[in-house]
Enzyme design. Structure first.
Site, PDB file in Angstrom:
ATOM      1  N   GLY A 152     -28.282  13.518  23.444  1.00 57.14           N
ATOM      2  CA  GLY A 152     -27.040  14.739  22.990  1.00 57.14           C
ATOM      3  C   GLY A 152     -25.838  14.793  23.767  1.00 57.14           C
ATOM      4  O   GLY A 152     -25.776  13.961  24.667  1.00 57.14           O
ATOM      5  N   ASN A 153     -25.075  15.724  23.394  1.00 55.30           N
ATOM      6  CA  ASN A 153     -24.028  16.047  24.207  1.00 55.30           C
ATOM      7  C   ASN A 153     -23.718  17.530  24.402  1.00 55.30           C
ATOM      8  O   ASN A 153     -24.600  18.256  23.557  1.00 55.30           O
ATOM      9  CB  ASN A 153     -22.789  15.273  23.711  1.00 55.30           C
ATOM     10  N   ARG A 154     -22.935  18.125  25.024  1.00 55.36           N
ATOM     11  CA  ARG A 154     -22.831  19.398  25.325  1.00 55.36           C
ATOM     12  C   ARG A 154     -21.595  20.178  24.380  1.00 55.36           C
ATOM     13  O   ARG A 154     -21.542  21.324  24.529  1.00 55.36           O
ATOM     14  CB  ARG A 154     -22.001  19.748  26.739  1.00 55.36           C
ATOM     15  N   SER A 155     -21.498  19.632  23.402  1.00 58.07           N
ATOM     16  CA  SER A 155     -20.402  20.269  22.222  1.00 58.07           C
ATOM     17  C   SER A 155     -21.294  21.414  21.677  1.00 58.07           C
ATOM     18  O   SER A 155     -22.458  21.361  21.420  1.00 58.07           O
ATOM     19  CB  SER A 155     -20.145  19.331  21.081  1.00 58.07           C
TER      20      SER A 155
END
Ligand code: CTP
Length: 409
Positions: free
Chosen positions: A219-222
């Protein structure tokens, strides 16, 4: 959150509270407005007193609460007061929340028979009205006609929502959430109207998660905050909004068509199927560029001694999209050579404009409640060059993006 100018700070707001069960929410509304730096003066109708006490509202607003049109302190003689005119001239905005069908009917027909309706008749500032009623009272054609009239007179109506009602019935009539009423106050006090009426806007938000096995993902930190702020601002400015969102903790208004997705592939499908019905796409999502080459249907065990994970690229949604006559807006999140990289994306993805965030700017982009953006237009566009904006809340940033979008319709 880094300090940014707040459009509500120092604003003078009259809050009219009328006699419906949602009057209890006015305490929360005052708290929200005061915590944003607004000054609130409350006027209650006599029936509102049946639902919440003036002491509660005067304590929360740190101001006296007006209930009576005429001064009750004066037993003899004449008290030369035109307080209702002074109040009306003092205010930058007035909010009636909750607004009963009775008060709405009175305003539409010009009655000034209590303290609140007298002030409303004298207002020079914008009026925001949040109706609340049981579903049959709200759906009554007389109420509906009055609400249409109220809008024609220029009031900003924050429509009620569907849900459980005090009568035990379920349906439309619940007063809008107080957060939405505060967002509406910000829209109105920032000078925006329903200027996106009739426009259909598709927004994407949040991360995409690419599953490795049933319990793990890339995933990513958005946080999704930017896309959600755009969707909310566009809705309040009158647009018909569809929000395609990856997993986030953000909440959205119930009127916005929310399409929940998880992976980049699901987001691509959702964008492709919804773009046809929309006039514009604002692609604020942080779409994963890589996904595991192979999904493991069972949990990968420690004993498997996995040393690396094979990856493959996802499809670029914007680059592969058929634009037709749609307005397409992209985002670029950069850490270096920001303008050059964003400009490259603007061209390669064939965008109408791109919103650049740099992770070098503190308080900008990922996970923050604030953002600092630069908008780049392609050569030959109706708008050209680049526009820099200061560090602002994501909601204000959203409105600035929508102002640019509006110019292209
Ligand atoms: N985007 C997309 N499909 C992808 C990746 C990104 O449509 N598979 C969109 C994003 O929603 C954003 C824009 O393309 O509007 C730019 O995304 P960004 O992550 O900044 O750039 P990438 O093209 O992924 O390039 P890089 O990560 O190498 O900077």
């Amino acid at each position: 959150m880094k300090m940014v100018p707040d459009p509500l700070k120092g604003k003078k707001i009259i809050l009219g509270v009328t006699g419906g069960i949602a009057a209890y929410k006015s305490a929360i509304l005052i708290r929200g407005l005061v915590s944003r730096g607004a000054e609130v003066r409350v006027i209650m109708t006599p029936s509102a007193l049946e639902f919440i006490t003036p002491l509660t509202l005067s304590t929360l607003s740190s101001n006296p609460v007006v209930v009576n049109t005429f001064p009750v302190s004066q037993k003899n003689g004449v008290d030369l007061q035109t307080w209702h005119i002074e109040y009306a001239l003092w205010a930058d905005a007035a909010i009636i929340s909750p607004a009963t069908v009775n008060t709405i009917a009175k305003i539409v027909h010009g009655f000034a028979d209590n303290a609140l309706t007298s002030v409303i008749m004298a207002l020079r500032c914008p009026l925001i009205v949040a109706p609340a009623a049981d579903t049959d009272m709200y759906n009554n054609p007389i109420t509906q006609k009055n609400i249409t009239e109220l809008k024609n007179y220029g009031a900003f109506v924050v429509e009620p929502e569907n849900g459980f009602l005090a009568s035990g019935l379920s349906g439309i009539g619940r007063m809008a959430n107080t957060d939405k009423i505060i967002d509406a106050a910000e829209i109105v006090l920032s000078g925006y109207k329903k200027d996106l009426n009739g426009k259909k806007i598709l927004v994407t938000a949040g991360p995409t998660l690419e599953d490795i096995d049933p319990v793990r993902f890339i995933g990513n930190r958005s946080s999704g905050k930017m896309g959600y702020a755009i969707a909310k601002a566009a809705f309040l400015r009158g647009a018909d909004v569809t929000l395609i969102s990856g997993p986030t903790a953000e909440k959205i208004y119930p009127e916005i068509n929310l399409v929940k997705i998880r992976s980049a592939a699901q987001m691509k499908n959702a964008v492709e199927s919804h773009i046809k019905k929309n006039d514009a796409l604002i692609m604020a999502a942080a779409v994963a560029d890589y996904k595991p080459a192979k999904y493991s249907g069972s949990k990968i065990k420690k004993e498997q001694n996995l040393k690396s994970l094979a990856l493959t690229t996802t499809d670029d949604i914007l680059a592969s999209l058929k634009k037709d006559d749609k307005i397409i807006v992209g985002f670029a999140l950069e850490t270096e050579n920001e303008i050059k990289n964003a400009d490259k994306k603007l061209k390669s993805k064939n965008l109408d404009f791109i919103v650049l965030n740099s992770l070098k700017d503190s308080g900008a982009a990922i996970e923050n409640d604030t953002n600092k953006i630069t908008i780049l237009y392609p050569k030959g566009s109706k708008q050209t060059g680049k526009k820099q904006f200061p560090l602002l809340s994501k909601f204000q940033t959203a409105n600035n993006i929508l102002n640019e979008l509006k110019k292209l319709f």
